[in-house]
Scaffold this motif. Structure first.
Motif, mmCIF file in Angstrom:
data_model
loop_
_atom_site.group_PDB
_atom_site.id
_atom_site.type_symbol
_atom_site.label_atom_id
_atom_site.label_comp_id
_atom_site.label_asym_id
_atom_site.label_seq_id
_atom_site.Cartn_x
_atom_site.Cartn_y
_atom_site.Cartn_z
ATOM 1 N N TYR A 59 -3.731 -0.822 16.403
ATOM 2 C CA TYR A 59 -3.669 -1.239 15.001
ATOM 3 C C TYR A 59 -3.058 -2.640 14.915
ATOM 4 C CZ TYR A 59 -1.954 -1.651 10.223
ATOM 5 O OH TYR A 59 -1.670 -2.120 8.962
ATOM 6 N N LYS A 60 -1.965 -2.852 15.660
ATOM 7 C CA LYS A 60 -1.314 -4.167 15.608
ATOM 8 C C LYS A 60 -2.245 -5.266 16.119
ATOM 9 C CE LYS A 60 2.791 -4.721 15.035
ATOM 10 N NZ LYS A 60 3.528 -5.065 13.772
ATOM 11 N N PHE A 65 -8.011 0.257 12.459
ATOM 12 C CA PHE A 65 -7.822 -0.036 11.033
ATOM 13 C C PHE A 65 -6.721 0.856 10.459
ATOM 14 C CE2 PHE A 65 -11.963 -1.249 12.413
ATOM 15 C CZ PHE A 65 -12.170 -2.479 11.819
ATOM 16 N N LEU A 66 -6.301 0.520 9.231
ATOM 17 C CA LEU A 66 -5.215 1.291 8.617
ATOM 18 C C LEU A 66 -5.556 2.781 8.553
ATOM 19 C CD1 LEU A 66 -2.428 1.040 7.141
ATOM 20 C CD2 LEU A 66 -3.716 1.142 5.019
ATOM 21 N N SER A 67 -6.811 3.091 8.228
ATOM 22 C CA SER A 67 -7.192 4.506 8.119
ATOM 23 C C SER A 67 -7.091 5.210 9.477
ATOM 24 C CB SER A 67 -8.609 4.646 7.557
ATOM 25 O OG SER A 67 -9.546 4.039 8.412
ATOM 26 N N MET A 70 -3.490 6.006 9.857
ATOM 27 C CA MET A 70 -3.120 7.115 8.966
ATOM 28 C C MET A 70 -3.607 8.438 9.528
ATOM 29 S SD MET A 70 -4.108 5.263 5.377
ATOM 30 C CE MET A 70 -3.691 6.582 4.259
ATOM 31 N N ILE A 110 2.110 4.039 1.164
ATOM 32 C CA ILE A 110 1.278 4.224 2.365
ATOM 33 C C ILE A 110 2.077 3.927 3.639
ATOM 34 C CG2 ILE A 110 -0.797 3.517 3.615
ATOM 35 C CD1 ILE A 110 -2.116 2.909 0.999
ATOM 36 N N LEU A 156 6.665 -4.855 -3.051
ATOM 37 C CA LEU A 156 6.486 -5.973 -3.974
ATOM 38 C C LEU A 156 7.623 -6.976 -3.859
ATOM 39 C CD1 LEU A 156 5.562 -3.888 -7.152
ATOM 40 C CD2 LEU A 156 3.989 -5.053 -5.608
ATOM 41 N N ARG A 186 5.770 -5.281 3.150
ATOM 42 C CA ARG A 186 5.082 -6.546 3.416
ATOM 43 C C ARG A 186 5.942 -7.786 3.182
ATOM 44 N NH1 ARG A 186 2.337 -10.031 0.481
ATOM 45 N NH2 ARG A 186 2.679 -8.834 -1.405
ATOM 46 N N PRO A 187 6.740 -7.858 2.082
ATOM 47 C CA PRO A 187 7.436 -9.129 1.837
ATOM 48 C C PRO A 187 8.741 -9.308 2.622
ATOM 49 C CG PRO A 187 7.787 -7.640 -0.016
ATOM 50 C CD PRO A 187 6.896 -6.922 0.961
ATOM 51 N N GLU A 203 7.766 -4.823 9.218
ATOM 52 C CA GLU A 203 6.722 -5.228 8.267
ATOM 53 C C GLU A 203 5.634 -4.173 8.150
ATOM 54 O OE1 GLU A 203 3.634 -7.991 10.741
ATOM 55 O OE2 GLU A 203 5.264 -9.000 9.676
ATOM 56 N N ASP A 204 5.604 -3.228 9.083
ATOM 57 C CA ASP A 204 4.639 -2.139 8.951
ATOM 58 C C ASP A 204 5.191 -0.886 9.627
ATOM 59 O OD1 ASP A 204 4.056 -2.243 11.727
ATOM 60 O OD2 ASP A 204 2.611 -3.838 11.383
#
Lengths: 220, 366
Positions: A59-60, A65-67, A70, A110, A156, A186-187, A203-204
């Protein structure tokens, strides 16, 4: 010898199912078959974690993909759930306890949820507070659950400052030194983590698992 | 050149007199700050929730006033709630949207935000009574906007992409489970939502929309949300049907997505007329996209919404100038943020983006 080869094949199949990634029922069936065949649960857990590591790496790198992440996380977590009874009976300790939630005013989940699945698969006990959690609820749960790590998630820009409010509230309650704190989303970045006195950032979800493992020295 | 003409010429991939400027959405508190007017009804960025037609008109009117005050060239209007749909608050404070998503109230922003879903199994989808495109009321906002605006600004009607709609409607974790277990089911859902959208697009074109903007994300920061094979097999064929419906009705079609859209651009450039938001925080460089696809694909973006929240007006001016320098030469560029005026965007930065766009966006741009 033949039995050992069969079990190794079955472990390889479990690995392949998680890294495909196949749907959860197939993964659970594979784990159940291994348990029925007498496979050492530690080897099953090891295989699940290795497979999840590979999915995280892919994934990295952008190959997955994200799915995919998951799906693999969900399957691994469900499969690990089948091993809970063994873990309980064997007196095997959890690797650590993590309380995690998304800050007030932010309903994104998520990344947090994938992180929870990966933590459970790795053998951590996780208390999920959910989303839109006020600072006082983080504090109450740190007091009640006594976790090794508190995960604070914010997606956010407008809500990431709420993470600082949580840390300040823990300070005021005299609990800051009782728990390691990781912020995710993310931020967030290293600079922001340092500014608000967090112990780590991610970050993830994949980074989250690595950071929490390092904060708990890979589990107790 | 008037505002509408400026936008339409841009979508024709020609140079207008100046780069057109707009935003897909502006949060109510920012609109209130700009207009000095209060809007009391609760809104949602994800679905139509204002069930009182008069309140809906009030919402459209305050948004038009905001767009006029700022000097935007294109007005963006979402679908309105169908007349049959009633907002019923449940005992736990949540509401169920027309599409089965469960929302709860963000009191600070007075907005309904997605929280969960009513769908536990694929059977729930078959049993749920979905709204129909023939229900009265969907186009109220667009009709009312056309009445107030006329030809003053271009009008974009905002619909939700069927894939993103299903992803959100079922919640991402359930959607992914079902996609991997039973892709035919997800394909059927997306086809049904596409049929809905096609009928809605026809109605919107009839009521005066100049273009369709299809919202809902295809991507996250690292890339597409699902493997590209699903885009090829399911998502893009259904996107093509909607674009065809728009074109047959004489209007253009722009696809929005956050995140790193780079891996999908080869296909999107073949299917849609334009792409928004070209998210710079996810590594999308508007200059590179312009160079590779700028002949045929209109670009909307991409001043970072994170920077609108965190940076100084001086930094925003520099970012906007760079965005114009990379994205605007030759036409085909609509200046906007990389999402919307929301998520903590500072008003002074938003206004600086517009001011800079008007000052430095005059053609010819080298």
């Amino acid at each position: 010898m033949e039995e050992l080869i069969i079990l190794t094949d079955q472990l390889d199949r479990l690995y392949d199912l998680i890294t495909e990634p196949a749907d959860t029922e197939k993964v659970k069936s594979a784990v159940q078959e291994l348990l029925n065949s007498g496979e050492d649960p530690d080897d099953i857990i090891g295989t699940i974690n290795e497979a999840l590591d590979e999915v995280g790496t892919k994934y990295k790198s952008g190959e997955f993909f994200l799915s995919d992440l998951m799906m693999a996380g969900s399957s691994a977590s469900e499969a690990t759930g089948l091993l809970d009874l063994y873990i309980e009976e064997s007196g095997r300790k959890k690797k650590g306890k993590v309380v995690i939630g998304t800050v007030e005013g932010d309903i994104h989940n998520i990344g947090k949820d994938i992180n929870i699945l990966m933590l459970k698969s790795e053998g951590f006990e996780v208390v999920d507070l959910g989303v839109d959690i006020p600072a006082r609820d983080f504090v109450e749960n740190v007091k009640k659950e006594k976790p090794d790590v508190l995960g604070i998630s914010a997606l956010l820009t407008s809500t990431m400052t709420k993470a600082e409010e949580v840390i300040n509230a823990l300070e005021e309650a005299g609990l800051r030194e009782e728990v390691k704190i990781i912020i995710g989303g993310r931020p967030v970045n290293e600079k922001f983590a340092e500014e608000i006195d967090a112990d780590g950032y991610a970050e993830d979800a994949v980074d989250g698992l690595k950071t929490i493992k390092s904060l708990t020295q890979g589990g107790n | 050149m008037d505002k509408r003409e400026r936008v339409l010429k841009t979508l024709e991939m020609e140079e207008p007199d100046r780069v057109p400027i707009t935003e897909l959405e502006i949060e109510v508190p920012i609109m209130e700050a700009i207009t000095g007017k209060e809007f009391s009804a609760r809104t949602s960025l994800q679905m139509p929730v204002v069930s009182d037609p008069e309140k809906e008109k009030e919402k459209v009117a305050i948004k038009i006033e905001t767009y006029r005050e700022v000097g935007f060239d294109m007005f963006v209007v979402t679908l309105s709630a169908p007349e049959e749909w009633e907002l019923i608050e449940r005992s736990d404070g949540t509401i169920v949207g027309a599409w089965g998503r469960v929302f709860r109230l963000d009191k600070d922003r007075n907005q309904w935000v997605p929280y969960s879903t009513v769908f536990d199994s694929p059977d729930d989808f078959h049993d749920f009574e979905f709204p129909k495109p023939d229900d009265r009321g969907w186009t109220l906002g667009t009709r009312y906007a056309k009445k107030l605006i006329g030809e003053e600004m271009a009008i974009a009607s905002f619909i939700r992409d069927p894939f993103a709609h299903a992803w959100e409607m079922f919640t991402p974790s359930i959607f992914v489970q079902w996609l991997y277990q039973d892709p035919e089911f997800i394909e059927k859902v997306i086809e049904e939502l596409t049929e809905f959208n096609i009928e809605i697009i026809e109605k919107l074109a009839d009521t005066g929309a100049d273009l369709i903007v299809s919202g809902g994300d295809f991507c996250e920061e690292k890339g597409p949300l699902v493997p590209t094979k699903y885009f090829k097999q399911i998502i893009f064929p259904n996107l093509e049907k909607q674009v065809k419906a728009a074109h047959e009705n004489g209007i253009r079609f722009v696809k929005h997505t956050d995140g790193n859209v780079n891996p999908l651009l080869d296909d999107l450039a073949e299917i849609v007329d334009g792409v928004h938001s070209l998210d710079p925080t996810a590594g999308v460089d508007i200059g590179e996209v312009k160079e590779k696809y700028g002949q045929d694909l209109a670009l909307m973006g991409n001043v970072s919404v994170d920077n609108l929240a965190n940076n100084t007006p001086e930094q925003i001016e520099e970012e906007t100038k760079l965005c114009i320098k990379k994205g605007s030469p030759g036409g085909g560029h609509i200046l906007s943020s990389s999402n919307s005026w929301a998520a903590g965007a500072k008003l002074e930065n938003c206004l600086k983006m517009v001011k800079t766009g008007k000052k430095y966006g005059k053609y010819p741009i080298q």
